[in-house]
Design a protein around this motif. Sequence first.
Motif, PDB file in Angstrom:
ATOM      1  N   SER A 551      52.306  17.312  35.706  1.00 37.65           N
ATOM      2  CA  SER A 551      52.724  15.987  35.265  1.00 37.65           C
ATOM      3  C   SER A 551      52.076  15.750  33.904  1.00 37.65           C
ATOM      4  CB  SER A 551      52.304  14.924  36.273  1.00 37.65           C
ATOM      5  OG  SER A 551      50.884  14.821  36.318  1.00 37.65           O
ATOM      6  N   THR A 552      52.199  14.568  33.384  1.00 33.32           N
ATOM      7  CA  THR A 552      51.693  14.302  32.046  1.00 33.32           C
ATOM      8  C   THR A 552      50.194  14.534  31.929  1.00 33.32           C
ATOM      9  OG1 THR A 552      53.426  12.643  31.778  1.00 33.32           O
ATOM     10  CG2 THR A 552      51.620  12.597  30.187  1.00 33.32           C
ATOM     11  N   HIS A 553      49.455  14.215  32.999  1.00 33.01           N
ATOM     12  CA  HIS A 553      48.005  14.291  32.901  1.00 33.01           C
ATOM     13  C   HIS A 553      47.360  15.076  34.039  1.00 33.01           C
ATOM     14  CE1 HIS A 553      47.981  11.456  29.583  1.00 33.01           C
ATOM     15  NE2 HIS A 553      48.828  10.707  30.274  1.00 33.01           N
ATOM     16  N   PHE A 554      48.159  15.844  34.758  1.00 35.13           N
ATOM     17  CA  PHE A 554      47.587  16.595  35.876  1.00 35.13           C
ATOM     18  C   PHE A 554      48.388  17.871  36.105  1.00 35.13           C
ATOM     19  CE2 PHE A 554      47.325  17.451  40.512  1.00 35.13           C
ATOM     20  CZ  PHE A 554      45.960  17.706  40.587  1.00 35.13           C
ATOM     21  N   GLU A 555      47.661  18.952  36.375  1.00 31.95           N
ATOM     22  CA  GLU A 555      48.279  20.245  36.656  1.00 31.95           C
ATOM     23  C   GLU A 555      47.506  20.902  37.788  1.00 31.95           C
ATOM     24  OE1 GLU A 555      49.234  24.445  34.298  1.00 31.95           O
ATOM     25  OE2 GLU A 555      47.695  23.069  33.552  1.00 31.95           O
ATOM     26  N   ILE A 556      48.232  21.514  38.732  1.00 30.06           N
ATOM     27  CA  ILE A 556      47.588  22.223  39.832  1.00 30.06           C
ATOM     28  C   ILE A 556      48.397  23.489  40.126  1.00 30.06           C
ATOM     29  CG2 ILE A 556      48.835  20.910  41.621  1.00 30.06           C
ATOM     30  CD1 ILE A 556      46.290  21.135  43.340  1.00 30.06           C
ATOM     31  N   PHE A 557      47.695  24.575  40.468  1.00 29.96           N
ATOM     32  CA  PHE A 557      48.390  25.821  40.762  1.00 29.96           C
ATOM     33  C   PHE A 557      47.733  26.506  41.954  1.00 29.96           C
ATOM     34  CE2 PHE A 557      44.950  27.202  37.998  1.00 29.96           C
ATOM     35  CZ  PHE A 557      44.522  28.393  38.580  1.00 29.96           C
ATOM     36  N   HIS A 601      43.879  21.193  36.559  1.00 25.93           N
ATOM     37  CA  HIS A 601      43.526  20.760  35.209  1.00 25.93           C
ATOM     38  C   HIS A 601      43.828  19.274  35.120  1.00 25.93           C
ATOM     39  CE1 HIS A 601      44.489  21.108  30.589  1.00 25.93           C
ATOM     40  NE2 HIS A 601      43.511  20.261  30.847  1.00 25.93           N
ATOM     41  N   ILE A 602      42.807  18.483  34.802  1.00 27.48           N
ATOM     42  CA  ILE A 602      42.955  17.030  34.669  1.00 27.48           C
ATOM     43  C   ILE A 602      42.802  16.650  33.201  1.00 27.48           C
ATOM     44  CG2 ILE A 602      42.023  14.776  35.303  1.00 27.48           C
ATOM     45  CD1 ILE A 602      41.015  16.011  37.887  1.00 27.48           C
ATOM     46  N   HIS A 603      43.738  15.856  32.725  1.00 23.94           N
ATOM     47  CA  HIS A 603      43.723  15.360  31.353  1.00 23.94           C
ATOM     48  C   HIS A 603      43.910  13.842  31.432  1.00 23.94           C
ATOM     49  CE1 HIS A 603      44.534  15.231  27.041  1.00 23.94           C
ATOM     50  NE2 HIS A 603      45.647  14.574  27.283  1.00 23.94           N
ATOM     51  N   PRO A 604      42.826  13.095  31.688  1.00 21.38           N
ATOM     52  CA  PRO A 604      42.962  11.667  32.015  1.00 21.38           C
ATOM     53  C   PRO A 604      43.400  10.820  30.818  1.00 21.38           C
ATOM     54  CG  PRO A 604      40.652  12.243  31.785  1.00 21.38           C
ATOM     55  CD  PRO A 604      41.423  13.526  31.686  1.00 21.38           C
ATOM     56  N   HIS A 605      44.156   9.796  31.112  1.00 23.77           N
ATOM     57  CA  HIS A 605      44.597   8.831  30.108  1.00 23.77           C
ATOM     58  C   HIS A 605      43.785   7.541  30.291  1.00 23.77           C
ATOM     59  CE1 HIS A 605      47.399   7.065  27.255  1.00 23.77           C
ATOM     60  NE2 HIS A 605      47.475   6.006  28.048  1.00 23.77           N
ATOM     61  N   PRO A 606      43.297   6.902  29.240  1.00 21.87           N
ATOM     62  CA  PRO A 606      43.651   7.106  27.823  1.00 21.87           C
ATOM     63  C   PRO A 606      42.695   8.030  27.052  1.00 21.87           C
ATOM     64  CG  PRO A 606      42.454   5.067  28.034  1.00 21.87           C
ATOM     65  CD  PRO A 606      42.542   5.640  29.417  1.00 21.87           C
ATOM     66  N   VAL A 607      41.740   8.662  27.716  1.00 21.46           N
ATOM     67  CA  VAL A 607      40.809   9.554  27.000  1.00 21.46           C
ATOM     68  C   VAL A 607      41.484  10.916  26.810  1.00 21.46           C
ATOM     69  CG1 VAL A 607      38.641   8.414  27.584  1.00 21.46           C
ATOM     70  CG2 VAL A 607      39.695   9.949  29.235  1.00 21.46           C
ATOM     71  N   ASP A 608      42.445  10.959  25.899  1.00 19.08           N
ATOM     72  CA  ASP A 608      43.281  12.153  25.732  1.00 19.08           C
ATOM     73  C   ASP A 608      42.510  13.365  25.220  1.00 19.08           C
ATOM     74  OD1 ASP A 608      45.438  10.662  26.557  1.00 19.08           O
ATOM     75  OD2 ASP A 608      45.996  10.070  24.521  1.00 19.08           O
ATOM     76  N   TRP A 609      41.308  13.148  24.752  1.00 17.56           N
ATOM     77  CA  TRP A 609      40.516  14.248  24.202  1.00 17.56           C
ATOM     78  C   TRP A 609      39.694  14.963  25.274  1.00 17.56           C
ATOM     79  CZ3 TRP A 609      35.853  12.474  25.695  1.00 17.56           C
ATOM     80  CH2 TRP A 609      35.671  11.100  25.736  1.00 17.56           C
ATOM     81  N   LEU A 610      39.758  14.508  26.519  1.00 19.71           N
ATOM     82  CA  LEU A 610      38.925  15.063  27.583  1.00 19.71           C
ATOM     83  C   LEU A 610      39.763  15.911  28.537  1.00 19.71           C
ATOM     84  CD1 LEU A 610      36.083  15.068  28.881  1.00 19.71           C
ATOM     85  CD2 LEU A 610      36.835  13.120  30.265  1.00 19.71           C
ATOM     86  N   HIS A 611      39.248  17.112  28.879  1.00 14.88           N
ATOM     87  CA  HIS A 611      39.913  18.019  29.812  1.00 14.88           C
ATOM     88  C   HIS A 611      38.888  18.533  30.831  1.00 14.88           C
ATOM     89  CE1 HIS A 611      43.657  18.640  27.368  1.00 14.88           C
ATOM     90  NE2 HIS A 611      42.840  18.231  26.411  1.00 14.88           N
TER      91      HIS A 611
END
Length: 738
Positions: A551-557, A601-611
Amino acid sequence: MKNFILILFIGLSSLYIQAQNNLSGKVTDNNNKPLSNVDVYIGELHKGTSTNENGEYFITNLPNTTVSVTASFIGFQKQTKTIDISLHNTLNFVLNEAVFKMDEVIISTPFNKLQSENVMKVERASIQQLKNKGAATLIEGISSIPGVSQVSTGVGIGKPVIRGLRGNRVLVYSQGLRLENQQFGEEHGLGINESSIESVEVIKGPASLLYGSDALGGVLFFNPLRFADDNTFKLDINQKYLSNTEGSSTSFGFRKSYESWKFLVNSTYQSHSDYKIPSKLRVTNSRFKETVFNTGINYNNKLVSSTLRLNFNNTIIGIPEEIGLQTSTKTHTYPYQDLTNKMISLNTIIFLPNSKIISTFGYTFNDRKEIEEPNTIANPLPALHLKLKTYSYDVKWHLPKLKNFESILGVQGMHQKNKTLGIDVLIPNAQTNDFGVFLTGNYTQNENSFQGGLRFDNRNLATQKNVDTENHVFNAIRKSFKNITASFGYKTTLFGAVTSRFNFAAGFRAPNLAELTSNGVHEGSNRYEIGNNNLQSEHNFQSDVALEYKSTHFEIFANGFYNNINKYIYITPTGAMLNNNYVYNYVQNNAELYGGEFGFHIHPHPVDWLHFNSSYEMVIGKQSNGTYLPLIPANKLTNTLRVELNEKNWLQNAFTAITLESHFKQNKIGDFETPTNQYNLINIGIGGIIKLKKIDFSFNFNVNNLANISYVSHLSRLKVDGIPNIGRNFITSVKFSI
């Protein structure tokens, strides 16, 4: 007459110029704003350019065929489109800002699709991504990919392990050629340096359909260094320093491209002293040095694209056995190995009206010497000296496409000669001939893709009778191994959101020369090896399931596999001794391996610079009698917190990262192994690219094993001597690109 010839020449030239195909277009963001300096590239033609300040690009001298064009720009999702240039000459791109890593075109699979479109799950990493992780060597960087590890001897020697399989079960490709370097030995490295590589792709699982024998466990596919864009010149200077080994690596290269001709030259020299363990003691004779030179020439027009590459690699590397004399010298001492690898490859694409033929012809020369002790003779004979010459060919016809169906008919093979020249004889003089033919196809309909194929292989091996100085007899043998393999894969989207891949493949591996014929001391392994010329081919069947949600801010495999191997070949101790070394025999038994890789992989919003990335990998290997297989990597959990920053005008790909690697206890061990304790490693890194007018300044600073933990990897060959792996290591790398 002269005027007639001049007019005819001008006329023909005009026709040729008019026949040239051009491609142009515009690249914008999703707000219709033009993007400048976007990389627009056609991989199979080695042609590319960058957009101007208006987002426009222009590529000339293209063939009448269908090509895949990729547009990529830092901070945006990479996009690939297919276009028939004989029908259209305009192609525009609208790029969206990237959240996760860019989707990449996969070269190691037959149809060169984007990973998101590929039926097989393939892991891909650029050399720069491996550098960002602080990899001291190429193989160390590859082992950071989930499902991949390494059998190591100190810092300088590493061999890849894919899901518990290694040696001749993992095929390595470089410059489009099989890497043939007596890969049955675990005590020497690959003979490939990162300076000649653009990226690496990893196929985890049987790839015999595509590559034949030795691809039973997987494939490492190294994509060579890319040429410069059309009508540009690139100069690269790279310097790397490693504190632990007081090691340095210096690279220099230039690339010049015209519309039809392209050239590149690159060279590297690196040297290291003995590595330090956390107690600050050095592991005696773990020093090594490496000299690398590679060059390439490409020519393309509307009918053909042809690339000639040459690579030279020489490594002089010590064989560590103890923590003894303490010195920081980089001068080699005894025992050591002198390894030389030369590769010449010619890759050609011929464009036909509705199809294309891709061929690769190559020659590889491997010269391997193991020198045990000083000798007063000016040029002493090595204890072990093997020369391996390999001539290989690979021809694929991409048949005319029928609506949604693509197919390839291919033939592959090699002619190989092995010669033994040293004082000791481990394997005899031999000649090997391989031939394989295959047919594979891919059908795509909406969200569903099917891929499968069938292959036949034949290997003929003949050896000469040898008798070494200690009267060890190697009788002449003639062997023929015939195999049929097949694979089937299906990719779809489940529940409208989960990308799902199901692959079933049969693979095989013919026994190698060492397994069939060894009868002597393998100095680098400190054991007396006895082969078995009654060994039969290994056959396996593996099933893979790969599930991925984004999704826009979350990935799982989640990737799972089960691998059943019939007639698995392994070496086992007999308890006897010869020539002051323990005797090991090659035997066969059925085996199974299973496990997988899982992560998010988490890419939280609104802190788009954090992974935040997390991955867990595991593999279990057993024989049919219930005992565990040797040299199976311990389960591993990797967690990475990463901060990214892009100021597109002057700072690109900037990052700060901290990684915790948790290696679990390995007590599921083979008969002659000992358990390995759990350990945790902390690695940190910072880096980026600073744009200074026409100069790009890249920098990386990494600290590996920050806490200076004393540990022993389960796959370390120094484990039996109780010697720990490397301690804290500061790695600094800078690169200037003009």
